[in-house]
Motif scaffolding. Structure first.
Motif, PDB file in Angstrom:
ATOM      1  N   ALA A   1      30.872 -77.462  46.780  1.00  0.00           N
ATOM      2  CA  ALA A   1      29.707 -76.622  45.501  1.00  0.00           C
ATOM      3  C   ALA A   1      28.976 -77.096  44.954  1.00  0.00           C
ATOM      4  CB  ALA A   1      30.347 -74.783  44.932  1.00  0.00           C
ATOM      5  N   CYS A   2      29.477 -78.263  43.715  1.00  0.00           N
ATOM      6  CA  CYS A   2      29.119 -79.029  42.819  1.00  0.00           C
ATOM      7  C   CYS A   2      27.935 -79.702  43.504  1.00  0.00           C
ATOM      8  CB  CYS A   2      29.996 -80.300  42.316  1.00  0.00           C
ATOM      9  SG  CYS A   2      30.756 -80.772  43.572  1.00  0.00           S
ATOM     10  N   GLU A   3      27.972 -80.194  44.884  1.00  0.00           N
ATOM     11  CA  GLU A   3      26.854 -81.117  46.102  1.00  0.00           C
ATOM     12  C   GLU A   3      25.433 -80.711  45.460  1.00  0.00           C
ATOM     13  OE1 GLU A   3      27.732 -83.360  49.191  1.00  0.00           O
ATOM     14  OE2 GLU A   3      28.998 -84.076  48.157  1.00  0.00           O
ATOM     15  N   VAL A   4      25.665 -79.451  46.825  1.00  0.00           N
ATOM     16  CA  VAL A   4      25.270 -78.014  46.903  1.00  0.00           C
ATOM     17  C   VAL A   4      23.570 -77.881  45.510  1.00  0.00           C
ATOM     18  CG1 VAL A   4      24.331 -76.005  47.790  1.00  0.00           C
ATOM     19  CG2 VAL A   4      25.859 -76.944  48.755  1.00  0.00           C
ATOM     20  N   ALA A   5      25.188 -77.487  44.341  1.00  0.00           N
ATOM     21  CA  ALA A   5      24.485 -76.643  43.216  1.00  0.00           C
ATOM     22  C   ALA A   5      22.808 -77.704  42.301  1.00  0.00           C
ATOM     23  CB  ALA A   5      25.531 -76.799  41.859  1.00  0.00           C
ATOM     24  N   CYS A   6      23.937 -79.768  42.455  1.00  0.00           N
ATOM     25  CA  CYS A   6      23.186 -80.319  41.972  1.00  0.00           C
ATOM     26  C   CYS A   6      22.028 -80.671  42.836  1.00  0.00           C
ATOM     27  CB  CYS A   6      24.375 -81.588  42.770  1.00  0.00           C
ATOM     28  SG  CYS A   6      23.515 -83.371  41.429  1.00  0.00           S
ATOM     29  N   LYS A   7      21.909 -81.020  43.754  1.00  0.00           N
ATOM     30  CA  LYS A   7      20.571 -80.867  45.043  1.00  0.00           C
ATOM     31  C   LYS A   7      20.006 -79.803  43.821  1.00  0.00           C
ATOM     32  CE  LYS A   7      21.645 -83.509  49.031  1.00  0.00           C
ATOM     33  NZ  LYS A   7      20.746 -84.761  48.173  1.00  0.00           N
ATOM     34  N   GLU A   8      20.090 -78.896  45.009  1.00  0.00           N
ATOM     35  CA  GLU A   8      19.296 -77.197  43.870  1.00  0.00           C
ATOM     36  C   GLU A   8      18.778 -77.153  43.037  1.00  0.00           C
ATOM     37  OE1 GLU A   8      21.557 -74.051  44.534  1.00  0.00           O
ATOM     38  OE2 GLU A   8      21.160 -73.849  46.829  1.00  0.00           O
TER      39      GLU A   8
ATOM     40  N   ARG B   1      19.512 -79.038  31.549  1.00  0.00           N
ATOM     41  CA  ARG B   1      19.923 -77.634  30.791  1.00  0.00           C
ATOM     42  C   ARG B   1      21.213 -78.071  30.373  1.00  0.00           C
ATOM     43  NH1 ARG B   1      21.629 -74.900  35.031  1.00  0.00           N
ATOM     44  NH2 ARG B   1      23.364 -74.273  33.903  1.00  0.00           N
ATOM     45  N   LEU B   2      21.214 -79.341  29.375  1.00  0.00           N
ATOM     46  CA  LEU B   2      21.968 -79.086  27.958  1.00  0.00           C
ATOM     47  C   LEU B   2      21.424 -79.525  27.255  1.00  0.00           C
ATOM     48  CD1 LEU B   2      23.729 -83.137  28.614  1.00  0.00           C
ATOM     49  CD2 LEU B   2      24.598 -80.625  29.358  1.00  0.00           C
ATOM     50  N   GLY B   3      20.125 -79.565  26.696  1.00  0.00           N
ATOM     51  CA  GLY B   3      18.830 -79.393  25.883  1.00  0.00           C
ATOM     52  C   GLY B   3      19.181 -77.893  25.696  1.00  0.00           C
TER      53      GLY B   3
ATOM     54  N   ALA C   1      25.164 -78.118  36.098  1.00  0.00           N
ATOM     55  CA  ALA C   1      25.519 -77.212  37.086  1.00  0.00           C
ATOM     56  C   ALA C   1      25.677 -77.412  38.173  1.00  0.00           C
ATOM     57  CB  ALA C   1      23.509 -77.617  37.893  1.00  0.00           C
ATOM     58  N   CYS C   2      26.495 -78.426  38.755  1.00  0.00           N
ATOM     59  CA  CYS C   2      28.053 -78.611  39.179  1.00  0.00           C
ATOM     60  C   CYS C   2      29.178 -78.145  38.594  1.00  0.00           C
ATOM     61  CB  CYS C   2      28.466 -80.390  39.444  1.00  0.00           C
ATOM     62  SG  CYS C   2      28.369 -81.428  38.002  1.00  0.00           S
ATOM     63  N   ALA C   3      29.373 -78.612  37.166  1.00  0.00           N
ATOM     64  CA  ALA C   3      30.168 -77.530  36.520  1.00  0.00           C
ATOM     65  C   ALA C   3      30.528 -76.081  36.597  1.00  0.00           C
ATOM     66  CB  ALA C   3      30.526 -78.156  34.888  1.00  0.00           C
ATOM     67  N   LYS C   4      29.192 -76.309  36.581  1.00  0.00           N
ATOM     68  CA  LYS C   4      28.883 -74.416  36.821  1.00  0.00           C
ATOM     69  C   LYS C   4      29.279 -73.829  37.862  1.00  0.00           C
ATOM     70  CE  LYS C   4      26.864 -70.078  34.489  1.00  0.00           C
ATOM     71  NZ  LYS C   4      27.356 -69.569  33.341  1.00  0.00           N
TER      72      LYS C   4
ATOM     73  N   SER D   1      37.431 -77.277  39.047  1.00  0.00           N
ATOM     74  CA  SER D   1      37.695 -79.262  39.124  1.00  0.00           C
ATOM     75  C   SER D   1      36.900 -80.023  38.271  1.00  0.00           C
ATOM     76  CB  SER D   1      37.762 -79.313  40.404  1.00  0.00           C
ATOM     77  OG  SER D   1      38.377 -80.541  40.540  1.00  0.00           O
ATOM     78  N   ILE D   2      36.009 -79.420  37.714  1.00  0.00           N
ATOM     79  CA  ILE D   2      34.407 -80.159  37.230  1.00  0.00           C
ATOM     80  C   ILE D   2      33.950 -80.112  35.605  1.00  0.00           C
ATOM     81  CG2 ILE D   2      32.580 -81.378  36.885  1.00  0.00           C
ATOM     82  CD1 ILE D   2      32.366 -81.267  40.077  1.00  0.00           C
ATOM     83  N   GLN D   3      35.212 -80.013  34.386  1.00  0.00           N
ATOM     84  CA  GLN D   3      35.136 -79.526  33.473  1.00  0.00           C
ATOM     85  C   GLN D   3      34.457 -79.751  32.210  1.00  0.00           C
ATOM     86  OE1 GLN D   3      38.736 -78.679  31.653  1.00  0.00           O
ATOM     87  NE2 GLN D   3      39.740 -78.465  33.900  1.00  0.00           N
ATOM     88  N   TYR D   4      33.315 -79.786  31.586  1.00  0.00           N
ATOM     89  CA  TYR D   4      32.178 -79.960  30.774  1.00  0.00           C
ATOM     90  C   TYR D   4      31.996 -79.348  29.122  1.00  0.00           C
ATOM     91  CZ  TYR D   4      28.110 -79.819  27.729  1.00  0.00           C
ATOM     92  OH  TYR D   4      26.643 -80.985  27.060  1.00  0.00           O
ATOM     93  N   GLY D   5      32.574 -80.301  27.973  1.00  0.00           N
ATOM     94  CA  GLY D   5      32.362 -80.204  26.716  1.00  0.00           C
ATOM     95  C   GLY D   5      32.490 -82.515  26.693  1.00  0.00           C
ATOM     96  N   PRO D   6      32.763 -81.691  25.074  1.00  0.00           N
ATOM     97  CA  PRO D   6      32.774 -82.376  24.168  1.00  0.00           C
ATOM     98  C   PRO D   6      33.769 -83.001  24.396  1.00  0.00           C
ATOM     99  CG  PRO D   6      33.146 -80.542  22.874  1.00  0.00           C
ATOM    100  CD  PRO D   6      33.237 -80.704  24.161  1.00  0.00           C
TER     101      PRO D   6
END
Length: 312
Positions: A15-22, A200-202, A208-211, A217-222
């Motif tokens: 899902a992360c690969e697909v979201a990243c590409k899209e 997206r961060l801005g 997108a991949c973490a979303k 498995s992929i976590q985003y943050g400080p």
């Protein structure tokens, strides 16, 4: 800001690969299975900013044997008791036992603690290690050191991005990356890689991949918070008997000053295609320039001495 990727709960859904590409409008690639299991992209590249690796091993995963050995016998087994055992491996992630353990050693089997054949012809089940790889967004990024146009820059989030509109395609950053992440597109020679979804961060959104990741498995943050969370996860896995669990890229004192995208691994880094001891490839440049300057000065002095001697 950065990524923590917990490979122990990656299910390889891509899902992360697909979201990243899209989201980033990346050209398609990897339409062939390459003869490598379900790994249809092979590695990171200009058109693959997220790569889900599938690594097959003919050995059990520590937590599978431990958990199955702890399962109640068939006569007394209930879903609740099985869930209780699985729950010991992590609150929400106990389900990662999945059907692997049931397929490998049926509940109540006499030899539940040892790996063995699972099919009539004696074949054993493979252990699948799955991991979503990405640019590491190094603290000390060699790609930044060698870029002559300023195309590569550090953002206010601490990430490293490429401004493709001013990239001249020199390719100096490609060999400078200790992880082999940066790649050039064949049609125009410019380099492309993960931007950690800077746009997206801005806007206050996560990448997108973490979303898109269904298991977190992929976590985003400080990064400080992610490192603390990752250390707790490793301790939890060790307590559950998964002694091979380790962090990769989380140490701020490692060869690249810590990675902005680090991982929890279940085997040696080399198994996942990661260098065991990454270093900043430009670390010797100052010393090399000093030696070059001294050599140039020596040559100039020799030429001057010869010229003056000839005049005399």
């Amino acid at each position: 800001m950065g990524f923590f990727t917990d490979t122990s709960v990656c299910i390889g859904c891509k899902a992360c690969e697909v979201a990243c590409k899209e989201w980033n409008v990346i050209p398609d690639d990897g339409l062939s299975l390459l003869g490598m299991s379900y790994d249809n992209t092979g590695m990171l590249g200009a058109d693959t900013w997220r790569h889900v690796a599938f690594i097959e091993q003919d050995k059990p995963l520590g937590r599978q044997n431990n958990a199955v050995g702890s399962m109640p016998t068939a006569a007394t087994a209930t879903r609740a008791s099985a869930d209780a055992v699985a729950g010991g491996l992590g609150d929400r992630h106990g389900a990662e036992l999945g059907t692997d353990t049931g397929g490998r050693h049926p509940v109540g089997s006499a030899d539940a603690s040892l790996p063995g054949p699972v099919t009539a012809d004696g074949r054993k089940e493979l252990r699948w290690l799955m991991a979503s790889d990405v640019c590491k967004h190094c603290t000390h990024a060699a790609c930044l050191d060698v870029c002559p146009t300023g195309s590569l820059l550090r953002t206010e989030f601490g990430t490293v991005v490429v401004q493709e509109d001013i990239c001249n395609g020199c390719g100096y950053c490609v060999p400078a990356c200790p992880y082999g992440v940066i790649d050039q597109r064949k049609d125009d020679g410019r380099v492309w890689k993960c931007t950690l979804c800077y746009d997206r961060l801005g806007a206050g959104q996560e990448p997108a991949c973490a979303k898109a990741c269904p298991t977190d498995s992929i976590q985003y943050g400080p990064l400080d918070e992610l490192r603390e969370r990752a250390a707790e996860r490793v301790d939890h896995l060790h307590d559950a008997g998964v002694v091979e669990a380790r962090l990769y890229g989380a140490d701020p004192d490692n060869g690249v000053g810590g990675a902005g995208a680090f991982f929890l691994l279940l085997d040696e880094p080399e198994v996942y295609g990661f260098p065991p001891d990454p270093v900043v490839t430009t670390r010797d440049l100052p010393r090399m320039w000093r030696h070059t300057a001294l050599a140039a000065a020596g040559v100039a002095a020799t030429v001057l001495a010869a010229f003056l001697g000839g005049r005399r």
